[in-house]
Design a protein around this motif. Structure first.
Motif, PDB file in Angstrom:
ATOM      1  N   ASN A   9       0.819  -1.212   0.000  1.00 24.94           N
ATOM      2  CA  ASN A   9       0.000   0.000   0.000  1.00 24.94           C
ATOM      3  C   ASN A   9       0.858   1.269   0.000  1.00 24.94           C
ATOM      4  OD1 ASN A   9      -2.413   1.387  -0.017  1.00 24.94           O
ATOM      5  ND2 ASN A   9      -2.452   1.559   2.232  1.00 24.94           N
ATOM      6  N   HIS A  11       2.238   4.847  -0.968  1.00 26.11           N
ATOM      7  CA  HIS A  11       1.775   6.130  -1.503  1.00 26.11           C
ATOM      8  C   HIS A  11       2.940   7.098  -1.566  1.00 26.11           C
ATOM      9  CE1 HIS A  11      -2.686   5.652  -1.050  1.00 26.11           C
ATOM     10  NE2 HIS A  11      -2.267   4.650  -0.271  1.00 26.11           N
ATOM     11  N   HIS A  13       3.308  11.324  -2.693  1.00 22.71           N
ATOM     12  CA  HIS A  13       2.735  12.526  -3.315  1.00 22.71           C
ATOM     13  C   HIS A  13       3.829  13.545  -3.526  1.00 22.71           C
ATOM     14  CE1 HIS A  13      -1.528  11.685  -1.612  1.00 22.71           C
ATOM     15  NE2 HIS A  13      -0.829  10.572  -1.710  1.00 22.71           N
ATOM     16  N   ARG A  18      -0.324  12.835  -7.185  1.00 23.95           N
ATOM     17  CA  ARG A  18      -0.173  11.520  -6.574  1.00 23.95           C
ATOM     18  C   ARG A  18       0.660  10.643  -7.494  1.00 23.95           C
ATOM     19  NH1 ARG A  18      -6.086   9.822  -5.148  1.00 23.95           N
ATOM     20  NH2 ARG A  18      -6.771  11.936  -5.590  1.00 23.95           N
ATOM     21  N   ASP A  21       0.046   5.792  -5.977  1.00 18.75           N
ATOM     22  CA  ASP A  21      -1.234   5.921  -5.299  1.00 18.75           C
ATOM     23  C   ASP A  21      -1.718   4.553  -4.819  1.00 18.75           C
ATOM     24  OD1 ASP A  21      -3.498   7.030  -4.339  1.00 18.75           O
ATOM     25  OD2 ASP A  21      -4.469   7.345  -6.278  1.00 18.75           O
ATOM     26  N   GLY A  22      -1.136   4.129  -3.717  1.00 16.85           N
ATOM     27  CA  GLY A  22      -1.613   2.886  -3.114  1.00 16.85           C
ATOM     28  C   GLY A  22      -1.228   1.648  -3.892  1.00 16.85           C
ATOM     29  N   GLN A  58       3.376   6.828   2.753  1.00 15.45           N
ATOM     30  CA  GLN A  58       2.579   5.833   3.446  1.00 15.45           C
ATOM     31  C   GLN A  58       2.957   4.479   2.881  1.00 15.45           C
ATOM     32  OE1 GLN A  58      -1.870   4.981   3.391  1.00 15.45           O
ATOM     33  NE2 GLN A  58      -1.827   7.203   3.565  1.00 15.45           N
ATOM     34  N   LYS A 212      -1.209   3.989 -10.203  1.00 17.32           N
ATOM     35  CA  LYS A 212      -1.810   2.724  -9.771  1.00 17.32           C
ATOM     36  C   LYS A 212      -1.381   1.583 -10.691  1.00 17.32           C
ATOM     37  CE  LYS A 212      -6.093   4.012  -7.497  1.00 17.32           C
ATOM     38  NZ  LYS A 212      -6.405   5.440  -7.574  1.00 17.32           N
TER      39      LYS A 212
END
Lengths: 397, 303
Positions: A9, A11, A13, A18, A21-22, A58, A212
């Motif tokens: 997961n 992340h 930015h 972004r 993005d995950g 993240q 993604k």
């Protein structure tokens, strides 16, 4: 036990952009894994996170069970081939290759021996005393590979390593990379926007878009069964048709309603229901073109069409056939059997046909999906100089 | 001689450019140098071997008398002070300028220009005014002195002015921009991806800085060394204003011989000594650099 290399997961930015993005990904030990996508899709950021040059906002990154998210680059058993090689200009080829070992404080004799082994691997023994600007692009590339491999990394990262080379050299290095991967057996993570490179080298590919992962799979899976219209359009060329699922034909097939086409049958592997909005995607090389009406089996689709353009490309010919609003790309390979026929010309009325299993349906969700589709991939495969890209060709004026 | 056609391809090796064209381009600056640098230097060297006249002129004939005055027992201390002040000034300037150059080159483009402007702004004020400003600051009743005393960092009797440290401080202040500019110029062209490459290969941030960045800006550092060391050696306004008699440098002695003693041959002898002291290390550095370049010939067997 988790996989060898894991993104969990992740992340990242930059301001309001972004970049990643995950993303969650698992890469297996020894795998040749590609991150493929257009520029700005986040693939390079993901690679830099793996190398340690960027810290994700993240998420975590695990290598061989160890959380390496916070580890600085010089403490990771990960080495990178940089896009422009980033060879040290003030050091010779030999010193460049030995750099990583010298930093580790390894004794001179060992370094010499290891560097000699690497020089043999890249077949540059006689160039060892030269400086980077005295060797060719392909040789620089090989020095960069040797400089990274001598560190015996767990993972080798390759950031568009062939982008700076010309076509012929690129094809040669492609084979060399493949051989080196087989020889050293370590995990390769390869970043590229070139689907040809990714397809020919990779065990698995992650196609990325807007930060993604759109699809993860083997080259065949991604080409033959793209899961989104973006993937279908980005990997290879394709024709899109807009329609709805009309009725089910047996357990595995559906009949579609598409403006201007008599009933189209398609393999339904996605459990789409009657009334669902879909795109039908059919690759140009899966479509046959003929003057005579072919026999229509239960699982083939035959449509009368009008040839608008013919582009001869040597190994194959591109036809542009019109059916109502659709301008359909058809690629036909040349072979001995076809040579005897009178070639199909511009302006002829023909029939095009494709097998139900060669079309695939993609769900139509939203406006943004359509916008995506309208965007041609920046670089479509091999010699694609025959007019507009097929990916854009679905709905003509 | 017909000019050889330049080789096609990205990098035309230096040595292969036509010699003839090179000469015609460099001739004007060569003549300029001969007329305004070589000839005057030779004249200065020659005057050192002439006798002085009582009225400040230059006498007839040749003599070694003036050279003998270089044995003046005061000189060794002054020469030693001149050298150590210049060396320490150069080292201090590099210690400030290298991180500064690195920082500037890594800053966003617009901030780079701002920073560059800030380095250059002091030049808009007269050199002399800036030195006097330092004198005011360091003065026993000056701002700096009072601040230090207030903070308990200096006693009321501490003398900030008129010692070699004041000279050093102001020399570093004066020469620093000249050190920053060439280092920034080199750092600005440096490919910072090389630092990432070094980090990737296991180098700590400091190690990457030392083994990749410093060699990468080597030319900038050499230039910075020369442009700070040479003016520092010849400095005379700074030691004259903030140094006082106990902190004299060779420059002060040359000025005294010229303006006070009106003894041009002795001034010339000192100047010649200084010139030799400057030229020899310069040649040394150049030869050293040339040697490294010769080890890396750019023109042979390029594929």
């Amino acid at each position: 036990m988790a996989e060898f290399l894991e993104f969990e997961n992740v992340h990242k930015h930059y301001g309001r952009v972004r970049a990643v993005d995950g993303v969650s990904l698992s890469i297996r030990r020894g795998e040749f894994f590609s991150l493929l996508g257009p520029s700005g899709c986040g693939k390079t950021t993901l690679l830099r996170i793996l190398a340690g040059f960027e810290r994700p906002d993240q998420g975590r990154v695990f290598l061989d069970g160890q959380d390496i998210t916070e580890l600085p680059p010089h403490k990771r058993k990960v080495n990178t081939i940089f896009q422009n090689y980033a060879l040290f200009p003030h050091l010779t080829v030999r010193q460049n290759i030995g750099f990583g070992l010298k930093i580790e404080g390894i004794d001179k004799a060992t370094i010499e021996r290891e560097v000699d082994a690497m020089l043999a691997l890249i077949q540059m023994e006689d160039q060892a005393g030269k400086y980077p600007d005295q060797v060719s692009g392909g040789q620089k590339q090989r020095v960069a590979i040797a400089r990274a491999l001598i560190k015996k990394p767990d993972v080798l990262l390759l950031d568009e390593p062939l982008a700076a080379l010309d076509l012929k050299l690129r094809q040669k290095m492609l084979i060399e990379l493949d051989l080196i991967h087989d020889e050293v057996g370590i995990t390769f993570v390869y970043v590229t926007h070139d689907q040809g490179e990714a397809m020919s080298l990779s065990d698995r590919i992650a196609v990325m878009n807007h930060g993604k992962v759109e699809q993860l799979g083997s080259p065949t899976e991604i080409y033959e069964a793209p899961r989104s219209s973006f993937v279908a359009a980005f990997i290879g060329d394709t024709n899109f048709f807009e329609g709805t699922v009309d009725e089910m034909v047996g357990p595995d097939y559906s009949r579609l309603a598409i403006d201007g086409f008599p009933d189209v049958v398609v393999f339904n592997d996605k459990q789409l229901k009657t009334g669902d909005l879909i795109y039908l995607s059919v690759r140009p090389e899966k479509i046959r073109i003929s003057r005579d009406r072919p026999e229509q089996g239960a699982h083939s689709n035959v449509v009368p069409a009008h040839v608008e353009d013919v582009v001869y490309l040597g190994s194959h010919t591109k036809y542009w056939a019109r059916v109502q609003d659709y301008r359909i790309a058809v690629y036909q390979q040349h072979n001995r059997f076809l040579l005897d026929e009178q070639p199909i010309r511009w302006g002829e009325d023909v029939f095009i046909r494709w097998h139900a299993d060669d079309g695939f349906m993609l769900e139509r969700y939203s406006e943004s999906d359509e916008r995506l589709m309208g965007t041609p991939p920046e670089e479509v495969g091999e010699a694609d100089n025959g007019g507009e890209s097929a990916a854009t060709g679905s709905r003509g004026a | 001689m017909a000019a050889r056609a330049p080789r096609p391809g990205p990098a035309v090796p230096e040595g292969r450019r036509s010699r003839g064209a090179e000469w015609s381009v460099t001739l004007p600056s060569f003549l300029w140098l001969v007329a305004l640098f070589v000839v005057p230097s030779v004249i200065v060297f020659a005057i050192a071997f002439k006798p002085a006249t009582p009225y400040g002129g230059i006498g007839e004939g040749w003599t070694l008398e003036t050279i003998r005055t270089l044995g003046n027992p005061n000189y060794p201390a002054i020469v030693w002070r001149t050298i150590w002040l210049s060396v320490v000034t150069t080292v201090a300037c590099l210690l400030f300028a290298v991180p500064m150059g690195y920082f500037m080159a890594r800053a966003p483009k617009r901030r780079q220009n701002t920073l560059l402007l800030m380095v250059i702004i002091p030049f808009w004020t007269s050199f002399l005014v800036r030195i006097f400003a330092w004198k005011m600051l360091l003065h026993p009743e000056g701002l700096l002195k009072r601040a230090l005393v207030a903070l308990g960092l200096a006693g009321p009797d501490t003398q900030l002015l008129y010692n070699p440290w004041a000279v050093l401080l102001v020399l570093v202040y004066t020469e620093l921009p000249f050190a920053i500019l060439p280092i920034y110029a080199a750092a600005e062209k440096f490919d910072f991806r090389l630092i990432e490459a070094a980090r990737d290969l296991g180098a700590s941030p400091f190690r990457a800085f030392r083994s990749v960045f410093l060699p990468g800006i080597r030319r900038g550092i050499v230039t910075a060394m020369l442009v700070t060391f040479i003016p520092a050696l010849g400095a005379y306004v700074v030691p004259d204003i903030v140094g006082g008699p106990s902190s004299e440098m060779i420059g002060n002695k040359i000025a005294q011989r010229t303006f006070v003693d009106r003894n041009l041959p002795e001034a010339s002898a000192l100047s010649a000594l200084l010139a030799l002291a400057v030229l020899l290390p310069t040649f040394g550095v150049l030869v050293l650099n040339r040697g490294r370049d010769l080890l890396a010939p750019k023109s042979e067997n390029s594929p």
